[in-house]
Design an enzyme around this catalytic site. Sequence first.
Site, short mmCIF file in Angstrom:
data_model
loop_
_atom_site.label_atom_id
_atom_site.label_comp_id
_atom_site.label_asym_id
_atom_site.label_seq_id
_atom_site.Cartn_x
_atom_site.Cartn_y
_atom_site.Cartn_z
N HIS A 1 0.82 -1.22 0.00
CA HIS A 1 0.00 0.00 0.00
C HIS A 1 0.85 1.27 0.00
CE1 HIS A 1 1.21 -1.40 3.86
NE2 HIS A 1 1.30 -0.13 4.22
N ASP B 1 -5.79 -3.10 -1.69
CA ASP B 1 -4.61 -2.23 -1.63
C ASP B 1 -3.75 -2.36 -2.88
OD1 ASP B 1 -3.66 -4.77 -1.17
OD2 ASP B 1 -2.02 -4.07 0.10
N ASP C 1 -1.19 -4.14 -3.88
CA ASP C 1 -0.89 -5.45 -4.48
C ASP C 1 -2.01 -6.46 -4.29
OD1 ASP C 1 -0.36 -5.53 -1.74
OD2 ASP C 1 1.11 -7.12 -1.95
C1 G16 Z 1 2.64 -6.61 5.60
C2 G16 Z 1 2.61 -8.00 6.13
C3 G16 Z 1 1.51 -8.14 7.14
C4 G16 Z 1 1.66 -7.10 8.22
C5 G16 Z 1 1.70 -5.73 7.60
C6 G16 Z 1 1.99 -4.62 8.60
O1 G16 Z 1 1.49 -6.36 4.87
O2 G16 Z 1 2.39 -8.93 5.11
O3 G16 Z 1 1.58 -9.42 7.67
O4 G16 Z 1 0.61 -7.17 9.13
O5 G16 Z 1 2.73 -5.69 6.65
O6 G16 Z 1 3.25 -4.79 9.10
P1 G16 Z 1 3.92 -3.70 9.99
O7 G16 Z 1 3.00 -3.48 11.15
O8 G16 Z 1 5.24 -4.30 10.38
O9 G16 Z 1 4.05 -2.43 9.17
P2 G16 Z 1 1.56 -5.71 3.43
O10 G16 Z 1 0.13 -5.62 2.98
O11 G16 Z 1 2.21 -4.37 3.64
O12 G16 Z 1 2.41 -6.65 2.64
#
Ligand code: G16
Length: 544
Positions: free
Chosen positions: A114, A278, A280
């Site tokens: 995102h 989002d 991806d």
């Molecule tokens: C990624 C991970 C998720 C995680 C999120 C937030 O999501 O795949 O498992 O919950 O990041 O992580 P953080 O709190 O460390 O920023 P995505 O959608 O960004 O790939």
Amino acid sequence: MTRLEVSTQPYPDQKPGTSGLRKRVRVFQQANYLENFVQSIFNSLEGLQGATLVVGGDGRYYNRHAVQVILRMAAANGFGKVMVGRGGLLSTPAASCVIRKYATFGGIILSASHNPAGENGDFGIKYNIGNGGPAPEKITEAMYAESKKISRYLTLDTPDVDLDSIATLQLGDMQVEVIDPVSDYADLMQSLFDFDRIHALINSGIFSMRFDGMHAITGPYAAEIFETRLGATPDTLMNAEPKEDFGGGHPDPNLVYARELVEVMFGANAPDFGAASDGDGDRNMILGRKFFVTPSDSLAVLAANAHLTPGYRLGLAGIARSMPTSQAADRVANRLGIELYETPTGWKFFGNLLDAGKATICGEESFGTGSNHVREKDGLWAVLFWLNLLAVRRESVQDIVTSHWHAYGRNYYSRHDYEGVDADGAGQLVDALRKLNGNLTGKRYADYEVAFSDDFAYTDPVDGSISEHQGIRVGFTDGSRIVFRLSGTGTEGATLRVYLERYEADPDKQGLDAQDALSELIRIAEEVAGIKHHTGRQAPTVIT
Ligand code: G16
């Protein structure tokens, strides 16, 4: 065509975070930066000779260039075949689906999720293993170790490959199969949900919905599934055309960044159902008419109603949630008599549980839900799951959620983010909390008494691997919690996340605004952690 061995120097900052390596585009544009990381991935893999790799990304700026670099390097490193989405595109769950369906060796996904895109935005790259899921920490650590000692990478001296038509091409000794990025994924969705019933709901004349693609990857997937297969009218889709800069937006489906959809859903004549995904395609936000479903509640509701869908009618083996996700799903697991697993933040931690058949459905507070159908969270899957429930129950989103609260109690929940704060200050805040751990037990803050505080550590029940320092938990005797952790996905400074949760069993007290219901805990979080002092911020940047 010549195979080239190019000398290079290591970069010190190629440590993958919560979900792969994410950096500013301009960081990736440094000489050999991308090539170094790709070679480090390949160096850390065993048995890639002649194997098949899947490659695709969310279409953001630099995606096209990176795909060409990876194709040449994959050929030079000895892969037998690469399956790549047309235009270099594949949503994250679709990449996982393709890896699994064709039993490939693994895949490379290009995405910073995102995070904003474009020349001045972010780019990212991550490796998924043969089960279709993100590489576990053991492998990402090996990649990082490789990146610190790299001295050369392998590539080919060849022009770019045409990625814009479905075809099978030759690149050196390697085959490149350009595939339709949507059809395998859409077929999988159709096998899990009752498309006939959803079609009937959407075309009933008494139901309306909007889906916001946020100018990111899900537009073409949503068009195929909602319009072509489920008969929705084109005005169902908003911002469905993918753009390299995501239209200048921030495709994070939450109440702040998906404002356009939120205005429609909270405006006059709001549709019955609204959803967004989002950058991806792995996150989701679910809205009813003038009603927001928290991701934690969404997980609990889907789990409690899973038997109503064809794909999950036989029941669930178990439910898994990340530690900061609310405990609403725990109550469902308890009532169903199945196991609830609490993992660190990061979808990669669900992989072993899914592979071992211990969990069927997983979810995270960060707008991610998914199941054992792939090994990534899956935005459109969650939207279709909700549509299937609506088609069967024929109640409003709000009625489904409030009746769930009446049956199980409500876990009031909110996350406060302090984005882009000074990394040293954020580190000091966490260090100070770690020192307090253990000394807080029994301490009273207004109506709350601390039952425990710790720095969450996880032992994987399948392979025994241990992950420590996954977030500071302060638990209270009534089951309320405050969790503090630093994000592992930001690219500038640090992002402090404060997660707040309070349980309310009494249906007459379940109708409060979450911020009001949590106001005492918000005050306690400040008192315990000194957020204003350490971050220099008076208020969170984003509240979800
Ligand atoms: C990624 C991970 C998720 C995680 C999120 C937030 O999501 O795949 O498992 O919950 O990041 O992580 P953080 O709190 O460390 O920023 P995505 O959608 O960004 O790939």
